[in-house]
Design an enzyme around this catalytic site. Sequence first.
Site, PDB file in Angstrom:
ATOM      1  N   PHE A 195     -35.243  18.272 123.904  1.00 25.71           N
ATOM      2  CA  PHE A 195     -36.332  17.615 124.645  1.00 25.71           C
ATOM      3  C   PHE A 195     -36.943  18.497 125.738  1.00 25.71           C
ATOM      4  CE2 PHE A 195     -32.904  16.738 127.678  1.00 25.71           C
ATOM      5  CZ  PHE A 195     -33.557  16.949 128.876  1.00 25.71           C
ATOM      6  N   LYS A 231     -38.017  19.287 112.914  1.00 25.41           N
ATOM      7  CA  LYS A 231     -37.589  17.954 113.395  1.00 25.41           C
ATOM      8  C   LYS A 231     -37.512  18.061 114.921  1.00 25.41           C
ATOM      9  CE  LYS A 231     -34.595  15.746 114.861  1.00 25.41           C
ATOM     10  NZ  LYS A 231     -34.671  15.124 116.228  1.00 25.41           N
ATOM     11  N   SER A 284     -27.658  20.758 122.805  1.00 28.99           N
ATOM     12  CA  SER A 284     -26.417  20.688 123.587  1.00 28.99           C
ATOM     13  C   SER A 284     -25.232  21.279 122.816  1.00 28.99           C
ATOM     14  CB  SER A 284     -26.132  19.229 123.934  1.00 28.99           C
ATOM     15  OG  SER A 284     -25.977  18.506 122.750  1.00 28.99           O
ATOM     16  N   GLU A 300     -36.552  13.472 119.288  1.00 36.23           N
ATOM     17  CA  GLU A 300     -37.104  12.120 119.223  1.00 36.23           C
ATOM     18  C   GLU A 300     -37.551  11.634 120.596  1.00 36.23           C
ATOM     19  OE1 GLU A 300     -34.102  13.186 118.900  1.00 36.23           O
ATOM     20  OE2 GLU A 300     -32.547  11.688 119.269  1.00 36.23           O
ATOM     21  N   GLU A 352     -21.867  21.260 131.894  1.00 33.85           N
ATOM     22  CA  GLU A 352     -23.298  21.501 132.137  1.00 33.85           C
ATOM     23  C   GLU A 352     -23.854  20.184 132.679  1.00 33.85           C
ATOM     24  OE1 GLU A 352     -25.899  21.714 128.660  1.00 33.85           O
ATOM     25  OE2 GLU A 352     -27.046  23.289 129.647  1.00 33.85           O
ATOM     26  N   CYS A 401     -32.137  25.368 130.221  1.00 30.02           N
ATOM     27  CA  CYS A 401     -30.914  26.044 129.794  1.00 30.02           C
ATOM     28  C   CYS A 401     -30.669  27.293 130.623  1.00 30.02           C
ATOM     29  CB  CYS A 401     -30.996  26.413 128.327  1.00 30.02           C
ATOM     30  SG  CYS A 401     -32.255  27.645 128.011  1.00 30.02           S
TER      31      CYS A 401
HETATM   32  P1  NAD Z   1     -29.332  17.437 121.998  1.00 27.82           P
HETATM   33  O1  NAD Z   1     -28.255  18.285 121.473  1.00 27.82           O
HETATM   34  O2  NAD Z   1     -28.995  16.053 122.422  1.00 27.82           O
HETATM   35  O3  NAD Z   1     -30.500  17.271 120.911  1.00 27.82           O
HETATM   36  C1  NAD Z   1     -31.089  18.399 120.281  1.00 27.82           C
HETATM   37  C2  NAD Z   1     -31.569  18.001 118.893  1.00 27.82           C
HETATM   38  O4  NAD Z   1     -30.446  17.614 118.097  1.00 27.82           O
HETATM   39  C3  NAD Z   1     -32.535  16.829 118.877  1.00 27.82           C
HETATM   40  O5  NAD Z   1     -33.557  17.107 117.947  1.00 27.82           O
HETATM   41  C4  NAD Z   1     -31.671  15.659 118.421  1.00 27.82           C
HETATM   42  O6  NAD Z   1     -32.380  14.714 117.657  1.00 27.82           O
HETATM   43  C5  NAD Z   1     -30.614  16.317 117.551  1.00 27.82           C
HETATM   44  N1  NAD Z   1     -29.316  15.627 117.640  1.00 27.82           N
HETATM   45  C6  NAD Z   1     -28.817  14.950 118.718  1.00 27.82           C
HETATM   46  N2  NAD Z   1     -27.577  14.489 118.443  1.00 27.82           N
HETATM   47  C7  NAD Z   1     -27.287  14.890 117.184  1.00 27.82           C
HETATM   48  C8  NAD Z   1     -26.132  14.753 116.342  1.00 27.82           C
HETATM   49  N3  NAD Z   1     -25.050  14.100 116.755  1.00 27.82           N
HETATM   50  N4  NAD Z   1     -26.170  15.294 115.110  1.00 27.82           N
HETATM   51  C9  NAD Z   1     -27.261  15.968 114.675  1.00 27.82           C
HETATM   52  N5  NAD Z   1     -28.374  16.136 115.435  1.00 27.82           N
HETATM   53  C10 NAD Z   1     -28.389  15.617 116.673  1.00 27.82           C
HETATM   54  O7  NAD Z   1     -30.012  18.268 123.202  1.00 27.82           O
HETATM   55  P2  NAD Z   1     -31.099  17.781 124.251  1.00 27.82           P
HETATM   56  O8  NAD Z   1     -30.463  16.827 125.211  1.00 27.82           O
HETATM   57  O9  NAD Z   1     -32.347  17.392 123.547  1.00 27.82           O
HETATM   58  O10 NAD Z   1     -31.403  19.178 124.982  1.00 27.82           O
HETATM   59  C11 NAD Z   1     -30.689  19.633 126.108  1.00 27.82           C
HETATM   60  C12 NAD Z   1     -29.635  20.649 125.720  1.00 27.82           C
HETATM   61  O11 NAD Z   1     -30.249  21.762 125.068  1.00 27.82           O
HETATM   62  C13 NAD Z   1     -28.912  21.262 126.931  1.00 27.82           C
HETATM   63  O12 NAD Z   1     -27.549  21.340 126.641  1.00 27.82           O
HETATM   64  C14 NAD Z   1     -29.516  22.644 127.066  1.00 27.82           C
HETATM   65  O13 NAD Z   1     -28.694  23.605 127.689  1.00 27.82           O
HETATM   66  C15 NAD Z   1     -29.771  22.986 125.634  1.00 27.82           C
HETATM   67  N6  NAD Z   1     -30.779  24.025 125.526  1.00 27.82           N
HETATM   68  C16 NAD Z   1     -30.365  25.283 125.207  1.00 27.82           C
HETATM   69  C17 NAD Z   1     -31.281  26.314 125.150  1.00 27.82           C
HETATM   70  C18 NAD Z   1     -30.849  27.710 124.818  1.00 27.82           C
HETATM   71  O14 NAD Z   1     -31.708  28.544 124.619  1.00 27.82           O
HETATM   72  N7  NAD Z   1     -29.578  28.011 124.753  1.00 27.82           N
HETATM   73  C19 NAD Z   1     -32.637  26.066 125.384  1.00 27.82           C
HETATM   74  C20 NAD Z   1     -33.024  24.756 125.696  1.00 27.82           C
HETATM   75  C21 NAD Z   1     -32.085  23.743 125.759  1.00 27.82           C
END
Ligand code: NAD
Length: 502
Positions: free
Chosen positions: A155, A179, A232, A182, A387, A287
């Site tokens: 997000f 994808k 994450s 959401e 985090e 991040c």
């Molecule tokens: P998230 O992991 O909750 O969601 C990311 C994506 O995965 C979304 O599209 C979501 O629909 C999908 N998803 C969520 N749960 C899932 C599951 N159980 N199984 C399969 N798919 C699933 O992450 P978020 O809250 O949207 O984003 C924040 C996180 O992203 C933070 O931890 C941040 O550090 C990380 N991030 C990392 C970087 C990097 O470059 N390393 C960059 C930006 C964000």
Amino acid sequence: MSDANLISPVPLYINGEFINSSSSQWIEVTDPATNDVIANVPCSTESELESAIASAGETFEQWKEVPVPERARLMLSYQQLLKVHHDELATLLSSETGKNFADAKGDVWRGIEVVEQAANIASLMMGETVENVASDIDSYSLIQPLGVCCGITPFNFPAMIPLWMFPMAIAAGNTFVLKPSEQVPLTAIRLAELFEQAGAPKGVLQIVHGSKEQVDYLLAHPDIRTISFVGSVPVAKHIYQTGTHHLKRVQAFAGAKNHMVVMPDANMEQVVNHLVGSSVGAAGQRCMAISVAVLVGNAIDVIPDLKAAMRKVKPGPSNDNQAAYGPLISPAAKARVINLIEQGKQQGAICEVDGSHCQVEGYPDGNWLGPTLFSGVSTEMAIYQQEIFGPVLVCISVATLDEAINLINNNPYGNGTSIFTACGAAARKFQHRIQVGQVGINVPIPVPLPFFSFTGWRGSFYGDLHAYGKQAVRFYTETKTVTARWFDEDIPDGPNMTIHLR
Ligand code: NAD
């Protein structure tokens, strides 16, 4: 709350058409400053996912034959169009993330820079040649696209992160199924509209929506060759393990805990400004946010000034130019951060500034959190280990630079880090010994640029290291080595020399 009947459904983008889903499962998209529902996003049905993948597969057969300069020209047009629509995209992005306008513009701009790299695709796809590997035989490599690639995005950067992925993959001759999160699907759809307007043929980019169920379907699908994921840590591990189990090429960018080392000889005015900006900017939902200050020796004396500066910073809605940052993405995200702040207090850290009870005038229902500062933090505490992903900075004191380096190298994450010092030798030692992907020296957030690589170390990244910017071409392509004898007869008047070296 808005009238649900007036809320438009977010379309899918399949085979060049923006269509409404027939799903019975929908998720509300909210404005984090008000929690008003601004759209409803579908959880794509199995047949919609199948159509998107099938269309991407059929399109690939033609798209891979389109000459490389034409694919590059598409990226040039797209880059132009994104620049023309920069403000409009930033406004839309602010509405679904709550980011302030300047920050939202930065999100779009970082994506535009990747599209610029994708416009260089011809030079990025050059192979190598060695002539005369044996008599009259040459060897050379060809770089070729893979097929249907897939991206799953978080997000916190709704423009930049999808743009890390699909432009480079498509410029390289692949087709792409995206994808988006959401929680922020609107920016992705607008990116697709502009891509089509830039001249992208039907079917090269597809957008499907949903969450775990839809992602798991994509991870298992035999026609998808690569998975690019950003999100994450637990989800990154799941994506990497499941995707590779299904024998796909996977790159999974995960979470972070970024430390800034402050040496006693640093310019403390700069330190205070940068610590505040890099920890609370974007509500700490980056991040690359700095979430730990490692204060070496007398640098601990900076805490009173840091506390005063933190207290002055206020969150606010995206159109408030005075606000330093926006709300958290959701009430659940806010509750999680407040819970961690409570754990910090219970586990004995000193809460110097507590943002748990933050209100913003005129926005009583927003997911606000004030800047929060802890000192006296130790490594066993939850606020150090997890985090936080909120506007929270924790301070740890150490005696020496070596201790600071060991602390960081023992942390499970390795996305970004920085050091503030006036001493070149200290900076050089830090740069050399630190085991982290992005390193800043007197720079708080070493932002990744697409002409360099960007991957975190250790628990911040799983998979193929050719993950971002120009290097992503290696992730999205195969290399084929050809060894060729071009003649079947001797050339009469060429040189004829035999050498024997032993
Ligand atoms: P998230 O992991 O909750 O969601 C990311 C994506 O995965 C979304 O599209 C979501 O629909 C999908 N998803 C969520 N749960 C899932 C599951 N159980 N199984 C399969 N798919 C699933 O992450 P978020 O809250 O949207 O984003 C924040 C996180 O992203 C933070 O931890 C941040 O550090 C990380 N991030 C990392 C970087 C990097 O470059 N390393 C960059 C930006 C964000």
